[in-house]
Design a protein around this motif. Structure first.
Motif, short mmCIF file in Angstrom:
data_model
loop_
_atom_site.label_atom_id
_atom_site.label_comp_id
_atom_site.label_asym_id
_atom_site.label_seq_id
_atom_site.Cartn_x
_atom_site.Cartn_y
_atom_site.Cartn_z
N TRP A 17 2.12 4.45 6.15
CA TRP A 17 1.94 5.91 6.38
C TRP A 17 2.63 6.71 5.35
O TRP A 17 2.00 7.70 5.07
CB TRP A 17 2.52 6.31 8.03
CG TRP A 17 1.47 5.78 9.11
CD1 TRP A 17 1.61 4.82 10.03
CD2 TRP A 17 -0.03 6.50 9.13
NE1 TRP A 17 0.30 4.81 10.62
CE2 TRP A 17 -0.64 5.98 10.14
CE3 TRP A 17 -0.56 7.57 8.52
CZ2 TRP A 17 -1.67 6.30 10.75
CZ3 TRP A 17 -1.90 8.03 9.02
CH2 TRP A 17 -2.42 7.21 10.21
N CYS A 18 3.88 6.33 5.18
CA CYS A 18 4.52 7.07 4.03
C CYS A 18 3.96 7.24 2.63
O CYS A 18 3.73 8.12 1.83
CB CYS A 18 5.90 6.39 3.99
SG CYS A 18 7.19 6.77 5.18
N MET A 43 -6.73 2.86 3.37
CA MET A 43 -5.99 3.73 4.25
C MET A 43 -5.59 4.94 3.60
O MET A 43 -5.69 6.20 4.17
CB MET A 43 -4.98 2.99 4.77
CG MET A 43 -4.08 3.91 5.84
SD MET A 43 -2.77 2.88 6.50
CE MET A 43 -1.62 4.26 7.33
N LEU A 65 -1.99 0.48 10.63
CA LEU A 65 -1.59 1.87 11.39
C LEU A 65 -0.26 1.78 12.06
O LEU A 65 0.21 2.81 12.30
CB LEU A 65 -2.82 2.03 12.38
CG LEU A 65 -4.08 2.47 11.84
CD1 LEU A 65 -5.04 2.57 12.80
CD2 LEU A 65 -4.10 3.46 10.82
N PRO A 76 5.01 1.85 9.48
CA PRO A 76 5.71 3.39 8.93
C PRO A 76 5.54 3.29 7.68
O PRO A 76 5.24 4.37 6.74
CB PRO A 76 7.16 3.30 9.45
CG PRO A 76 7.19 2.76 10.74
CD PRO A 76 6.10 1.34 10.38
N ALA A 119 0.49 6.68 2.23
CA ALA A 119 -0.60 7.45 2.54
C ALA A 119 -0.40 8.67 2.40
O ALA A 119 -1.22 9.55 1.80
CB ALA A 119 -1.34 6.81 3.70
N ALA A 120 0.65 9.39 3.08
CA ALA A 120 1.04 10.68 3.06
C ALA A 120 1.43 11.09 1.69
O ALA A 120 1.06 12.29 1.25
CB ALA A 120 2.01 10.91 3.97
#
Length: 428
Positions: free
Chosen positions: A228-229, A353, A222, A225, A231-232
């Motif tokens: 998260w990229c 994730m 988490l 970054p 995952a997005a």
């Protein structure tokens, strides 16, 4: 990935150098796992009418039944890495296949709650298999990440299409119970194949991926970054696919196409993606930087969605264009789970994730598109929203496709050339 630093000249341990027989068995297990990750979902939609009549389901009940599998893929994806850490990856996969088998069989019981519980159970098993598959590929076949991810994507798409295509003939031959229960056979066979792998995995001592600090596995994804990229990008790619799969027939009917033709269009869109499921991962894994692939996918999606807005009468052109776009985006996102992970354990966690958020987002995408259609009386607003969402999809994809690995515990993005990995653990 190729590295500039040579690995230490050590003799690989048995844990990192499996025998040829073990590798062949693992490959068979991987193939059987992938063919069971879509059939239990896609095989139920064509017989919804029979299920509604047999169980006396309301319209809401049917909607819940169709939404549950996708939501389960998101809700239960986060549990897969936990199960893999506590039980072992092989044991978790064997258990997921048992869950799929039990869920399929439970759905044929003449009791409405069993239909929903079985759907949840099968969806949970599929979610765990989805998440752990990249970790299996990276651990057992580290030099074949691209090709085997491509094979897995192609088999998943093909098995889903076959299950949907055979549902009605099986229903006519032996009723809806046969149409649903037949898919318990391949899942049971897969579970039996994974049994010996699970036993071997429990007996073998876990070998650390590398002693390098860059490969720490005790940090939080988490805080990354890059995670998260990835995952997005996966979430937005999934949303595009499920919205189009759910509503493309309605969009095309409103554009003037006959219902049968509109239904054929969504099938063609999915068929176009089958070969791309193999080709895109293989091509992407050969590149150090996958940003050019992301940019090309984004351009194709803009042409497809934009074309449906301005010239819906050319529906076949946009259907094939969108088939190329969505058929490339999800396989690329799945490949990035392995390419951006320095170890199998991180690949499993990143997969959990990304798929948790991705499938939850994808599950609500069709609902939002339908609500906008009902509120506006047309598809222009929904298509405009999809067109706007291509911008963040490309942006996150470009960030996720940069060369390098996720680094836990703080610090900048680790370039692939900075990491020395054992010869048996190279990506390619």
């Amino acid at each position: 990935m190729n590295t500039s630093t040579k690995p230490p000249a050590t003799t690989p341990s048995p844990a990192t150098s499996p025998s040829r027989a073990t590798a062949v068995w693992a490959l068979a297990g991987l193939v059987l796992l992938t063919v069971n990750l879509r059939a239990a979902i896609t095989g139920i939609s064509p017989v919804l009418g029979e299920l509604r009549d047999a169980f006396g389901l309301s319209g809401v009940g049917v909607s819940v039944l169709t939404t549950l599998p996708v939501l389960c893929l998101g809700v239960f994806a986060s549990l897969a890495p936990v199960a893999a850490r506590r039980l072992g990856t092989e044991v978790a996969i064997a258990g997921s296949l048992v869950m799929i088998t039990a869920g399929i069989l439970l759905r044929v019981v003449a009791y409405a709650p069993a239909l929903y519980v079985g759907t949840v159970l099968a969806g949970a098993g599929i979610a765990m298999g989805n998440v752990l598959m990249p970790a299996v590929i990276k651990r057992a076949f580290p030099r074949r990440v691209g090709s085997l991810t491509g094979v897995a994507m192609m088999l998943m798409a093909a098995s889903g299409a076959i299950a949907a295509g055979l549902a009605v003939p099986l229903d006519h031959a032996g009723g809806w119970r046969l149409a649903l229960a037949v898919w318990a056979v391949p899942s049971l066979v897969a579970a039996l194949v994974w049994g010996p792998l699970a036993v071997r995995g429990r007996r073998a001592a876990d070998v650390p991926d590398t002693p390098d600090a860059a490969h720490r596995t005790d940090g939080s994804l988490l805080r990354s970054p890059l995670a998260w990229c990835v995952a997005a990008f996966m979430g937005l790619a999934s949303l595009m696919f499920y919205v189009l799969m759910s509503w493309l027939p309605e969009m095309m009917q409103d554009a003037g196409f006959a219902p049968a033709t509109a239904g054929m269009m969504v099938s063609v869109m999915m068929i176009v993606g089958i070969p791309l499921g193999y080709l895109v991962p293989v091509f992407a894994a050969r590149l150090r930087d996958q940003r050019v692939v992301v940019a090309a996918i984004g351009a194709v999606m803009v042409v497809g969605i934009g074309g449906m807005l301005v010239a819906p009468a050319a529906g076949w052109v946009w259907t094939i264009t969108l088939g190329i776009g969505v058929g490339s985006a999800f396989p690329l996102a799945y490949t990035l789970l392995s390419l951006r992970s320095p170890s199998p354990s991180i690949a499993a966690r990143l997969s959990g994730m990304a798929q948790t958020g991705g499938y939850l987002l994808a599950g609500f995408g069709p609902l939002a598109a339908g609500v906008l259609h009902s509120a506006t009386g047309g598809w222009n607003v929904s298509l405009g929203l999809l067109l706007a969402l291509i911008v963040p999809e490309i942006a996150f994809g470009l960030l996720a496709a940069r060369p390098g690995y996720i680094r836990l515990g703080g610090g900048p993005l680790v370039e692939a050339k900075e990491i020395a990995v054992p010869a048996t653990a190279r990506t390619r």
